[in-house]
Motif scaffolding. Structure first.
Motif, short mmCIF file in Angstrom:
data_model
loop_
_atom_site.label_atom_id
_atom_site.label_comp_id
_atom_site.label_asym_id
_atom_site.label_seq_id
_atom_site.Cartn_x
_atom_site.Cartn_y
_atom_site.Cartn_z
N GLY A 181 0.81 -1.22 0.00
CA GLY A 181 0.00 0.00 0.00
C GLY A 181 0.85 1.27 0.00
N GLY A 182 1.89 1.27 0.81
CA GLY A 182 2.75 2.45 0.88
C GLY A 182 3.49 2.69 -0.43
N GLU A 183 3.94 1.59 -1.03
CA GLU A 183 4.64 1.71 -2.31
C GLU A 183 3.69 2.20 -3.41
OE1 GLU A 183 7.80 -1.88 -1.23
OE2 GLU A 183 6.07 -2.30 -2.51
N GLN A 184 2.44 1.75 -3.34
CA GLN A 184 1.45 2.23 -4.32
C GLN A 184 1.18 3.73 -4.13
OE1 GLN A 184 -2.12 -0.12 -4.86
NE2 GLN A 184 -0.95 -2.02 -5.01
N GLN A 185 1.18 4.17 -2.88
CA GLN A 185 1.02 5.61 -2.63
C GLN A 185 2.18 6.39 -3.22
OE1 GLN A 185 -1.67 7.28 -1.31
NE2 GLN A 185 -0.53 9.06 -2.02
N MET A 186 3.40 5.88 -3.01
CA MET A 186 4.58 6.54 -3.59
C MET A 186 4.46 6.59 -5.11
SD MET A 186 7.59 4.80 -1.33
CE MET A 186 7.48 4.76 0.46
#
Ligand SMILES: Nc1ncnc2c1ncn2[C@@H]1O[C@H](COP(=O)(O)OP(=O)(O)OP(=O)(O)O)[C@@H](O)[C@H]1O
Ligand SMILES: [Mg+2]
Length: 236
Positions: A139-144
């Motif tokens: 999820g965090g990588e998708q936000q980035m």
């Protein structure tokens, strides 16, 4: 200070539901401005109206000196208005790099390799995963990735809809550090958040929304210190 976005007296409806009730706000060049408020307050509706996905029946929206009330969403990207939607919405079947390239569709192709490097400098994690399919990112990588993709369009105004949603505290810190860093490097940011504490701590100014209206405004510091805001949004 130069005004980049000036929203005046907008009203937005979903059928019979009056979701946005005559709100006005502005974002000046170089600022981080936050819109905070509880579930259903109208934050996403406001961003989508600015980005041309929804329309106001009244009032005006001036961006970079021009009335954009009737300009289509895709044209607005070319004019420097980029939105990272709630829930990221990256292209799940495409690789990280292909997603970033999609973000550059309004840009001359010659500049794309340089812009990819700019995004990879900001998000080294994405560089390591440049050929990984986006659907398998965390999820965090998708936000980035969603933020990186928006940056590929060289936005004058970057609008972020709940970038911290669903992320572990350590990643929330990282995302907010990146927001501050982008702003120091010159980006103007309109940040929508339910995480009022974090949002107000990075924002120059904020607006508080409640059931479609703006009920308070001030500097980030003023709002964090306000007893009513503390009680309603900061758990104390
Ligand atoms: N497509 C839709 N059709 C009908 N009503 C809608 C639609 N989208 C939003 N609404 C309503 O409009 C109001 C504002 O919703 P909005 O999504 O803008 O809130 P929000 O502040 O972004 O909330 P959240 O923090 O939960 O994302 C809510 O009452 C919501 O139920
Ligand atoms: Mg929302």
């Amino acid at each position: 200070m130069e005004t980049l976005l000036k929203v005046e007296g907008i009203n937005v409806y979903y059928g019979a539901i009056h979701a946005i009730k005559d709100i006005s706000f502005q974002v000046n060049q170089g600022e981080i401005v936050t819109l905070i408020g509880a579930n259903g307050a109208g934050k996403t509706t406001t961003l989508q109206t600015v980005s041309g996905l929804l329309r106001s029946k009244t009032g005006s929206i001036l961006f970079d000196g021009q009335d954009i009330n009737t300009v289509s969403a895709d044209k607005l990207v070319g004019r420097g208005l980029a939105q990272v939607p709630e829930g990221r919405r990256v292209f799940l079947q495409m690789s990280v790099e292909e997603n970033l390239e999609m973000g550059a569709y309004t840009q001359p192709p010659a500049g794309v390799p340089r812009d990819l490097e700019m995004v990879y400098d900001l998000f080294p994690r994405l560089k390591e995963r440049r050929s990984q399919v986006a659907g398998t990112l965390s999820g965090g990588e998708q936000q980035m990735l969603a933020m990186g993709r928006a940056l590929m369009s060289h936005p004058k105004l970057l609008m972020l809809d709940e970038p911290s949603m669903g992320l572990a505290p350590i990643l929330v810190e990282q995302i907010f550090d990146i927001i501050k860093d982008l702003n120091r490097k010159g980006s103007t940011i309109l940040l929508v958040e339910q995480n009022a504490q974090m949002a107000l701590s990075v924002a120059h100014r904020g607006y508080v929304m409640e059931t479609g209206k703006i009920v308070a405004t001030g500097t980030g510091a003023e709002l964090i210190e306000s007893p009513e805001i503390k009680r309603a949004y900061l758990g104390g």
